[in-house]
Every structure is written in C-alpha cells, then in structure tokens.
Scaffold this active site. Structure first.
Site, PDB file in Angstrom:
ATOM      1  N   HIS A  63      19.869 -21.865  23.644  1.00 56.12           N
ATOM      2  CA  HIS A  63      18.926 -21.167  24.512  1.00 56.12           C
ATOM      3  C   HIS A  63      19.101 -21.682  25.936  1.00 56.12           C
ATOM      4  O   HIS A  63      19.619 -22.791  26.148  1.00 56.12           O
ATOM      5  CB  HIS A  63      17.488 -21.411  24.045  1.00 56.12           C
ATOM      6  CG  HIS A  63      17.144 -20.685  22.774  1.00 56.12           C
ATOM      7  ND1 HIS A  63      15.859 -20.564  22.301  1.00 56.12           N
ATOM      8  CD2 HIS A  63      17.938 -20.047  21.878  1.00 56.12           C
ATOM      9  CE1 HIS A  63      15.863 -19.880  21.164  1.00 56.12           C
ATOM     10  NE2 HIS A  63      17.117 -19.560  20.887  1.00 56.12           N
ATOM     11  N   GLU A  65      17.046 -22.921  28.075  1.00 58.68           N
ATOM     12  CA  GLU A  65      16.384 -24.190  28.396  1.00 58.68           C
ATOM     13  C   GLU A  65      17.164 -25.370  27.812  1.00 58.68           C
ATOM     14  O   GLU A  65      17.366 -26.383  28.483  1.00 58.68           O
ATOM     15  CB  GLU A  65      14.954 -24.201  27.845  1.00 58.68           C
ATOM     16  CG  GLU A  65      14.050 -23.123  28.417  1.00 58.68           C
ATOM     17  CD  GLU A  65      14.012 -21.875  27.551  1.00 58.68           C
ATOM     18  OE1 GLU A  65      15.070 -21.473  27.025  1.00 58.68           O
ATOM     19  OE2 GLU A  65      12.927 -21.293  27.405  1.00 58.68           O
ATOM     20  N   CYS A  93      10.472 -21.079  23.816  1.00 57.29           N
ATOM     21  CA  CYS A  93      10.161 -20.919  22.392  1.00 57.29           C
ATOM     22  C   CYS A  93       9.791 -22.308  21.845  1.00 57.29           C
ATOM     23  O   CYS A  93       9.965 -23.316  22.529  1.00 57.29           O
ATOM     24  CB  CYS A  93      11.372 -20.343  21.655  1.00 57.29           C
ATOM     25  SG  CYS A  93      12.709 -21.543  21.416  1.00 57.29           S
ATOM     26  N   CYS A  96      12.623 -24.871  22.297  1.00 52.79           N
ATOM     27  CA  CYS A  96      12.860 -25.304  23.680  1.00 52.79           C
ATOM     28  C   CYS A  96      11.700 -26.155  24.197  1.00 52.79           C
ATOM     29  O   CYS A  96      11.905 -27.107  24.944  1.00 52.79           O
ATOM     30  CB  CYS A  96      13.091 -24.096  24.571  1.00 52.79           C
ATOM     31  SG  CYS A  96      14.668 -23.277  24.203  1.00 52.79           S
TER      32      CYS A  96
HETATM   33 ZN   LIG Z   1      14.227 -21.396  23.124  1.00 52.38          ZN
END
Ligand SMILES: [Zn+2]
Length: 167
Positions: A63, A65, A93, A96
């Site tokens: 992801h 992040e 999320c 993250c």
């Molecule tokens: Zn994430």
C-alpha cells in the site's frame, strides 16, 4: 514568527504535502497502480514518497503508506520514524494504520476517507468493520489458536538476550 503564523504555515505545508500525495495517487492510476499516494515528512521536509504497488509488485502489503514508511526508514537509516508525519491521500486501512503505529510516526494526515474508498470498490471500511464489530469467528479468514507448551520460547529467548535491540 508568532505562534499563530507558525500554525498557519504548518497547515499550509500539510496542504501542499496533501496535494502532492493526491497527485501521486492520481498518477499511480495512470501508471497502472492503485489510486493511493503517501509521503513521509520530517522537520518541514519530504523524506520519502510512496504509491500503491500491489498489482505491479504482486505484493498485497505494498500500500502507498507502507511503501512510503519503508522508503523513509531506508532514507533515514532507522526503524523508528519518531518526529515524522505520514501524509496519505486516503485514510489508512487497518494494516497501514498499524504500520504507522509500529513506525512510531508523530501523526497521520489523510484526505479521502474509508467511505470514499468503499465507493471506489476498496475494502478499507469492510476491514475496519471486521475489527470494530465482528467476532473473529465470523471473519472470512479463519484464525486458529494452537496452544503448544513451548509457545513462549521465542519470548523467553528474547527477554534473556541482554544485547537485544528493542523496537
Ligand atoms: Zn493500507
């Protein structure tokens, strides 16, 4: 500089960084990646950038992040991002968010939220709902506790190691 103008300039910086994260996210789509962008900043400077690379690198944890946090740690040659702020185009999320907690960033700033992500077909809100509302027994992934007698052996070894690097 007065406290008031200092606060105003910090907000200006955050806005500029967020614009950059949103550009990263939009460019990521153009380059075949997911619509997410993030950056890590410290002392008024951008340390590292990240965009979503899940499909490009076949890595479900890539992801924006996490990618930015990893790059920032490499750049600063540390596993702790104390003193840093994570700027992300969309609310992190649960993975993250946890990654940012583990990285010890001072703060997180996001723009789009989990509901915006849900409209675009992403599961961020769904996973938050699992954590917040659903017993693990009902999760789509089965989680099993297998209780062996030596289950704490790794922790015993860790606690006994006098030269361990705590994190
Ligand atoms: Zn994430």
């Amino acid at each position: 500089m007065t406290a008031h103008t200092q606060e105003a300039s910090i907000q200006d910086l955050k806005r500029a960084w967020m614009e950059e994260a949103i550009s990263l996210a939009t460019n990521s789509v153009m380059n075949g990646g997911g619509p997410f962008g993030a950056l890590v900043a410290k002392d008024g400077q951008v340390v590292a950038l990240g965009n979503n690379q899940v499909t490009a690198t076949l890595d479900p944890t890539a992801h924006a992040e996490v990618t930015a946090l990893r790059a920032a740690c490499k750049e600063l040659d540390t596993f702790s991002l104390e003193g840093c702020v994570l700027i992300t185009s969309c609310e992190p999320c649960p993975m993250c968010l946890s990654s940012a907690l583990w990285a010890r960033v001072d703060g997180i700033v996001y723009s789009a939220d989990r509901h915006d992500a849900a409209v675009a077909g992403f599961d961020d809100r769904k996973f938050y709902d699992l954590f917040d509302k659903k017993p693990q027994s009902s999760w789509p992934t089965r989680i099993e506790h297998l209780d062996l007698p030596n289950r704490t052996a790794p922790f015993d070894a860790w606690l006994a190691k006098s030269d361990r690097i705590d994190y």
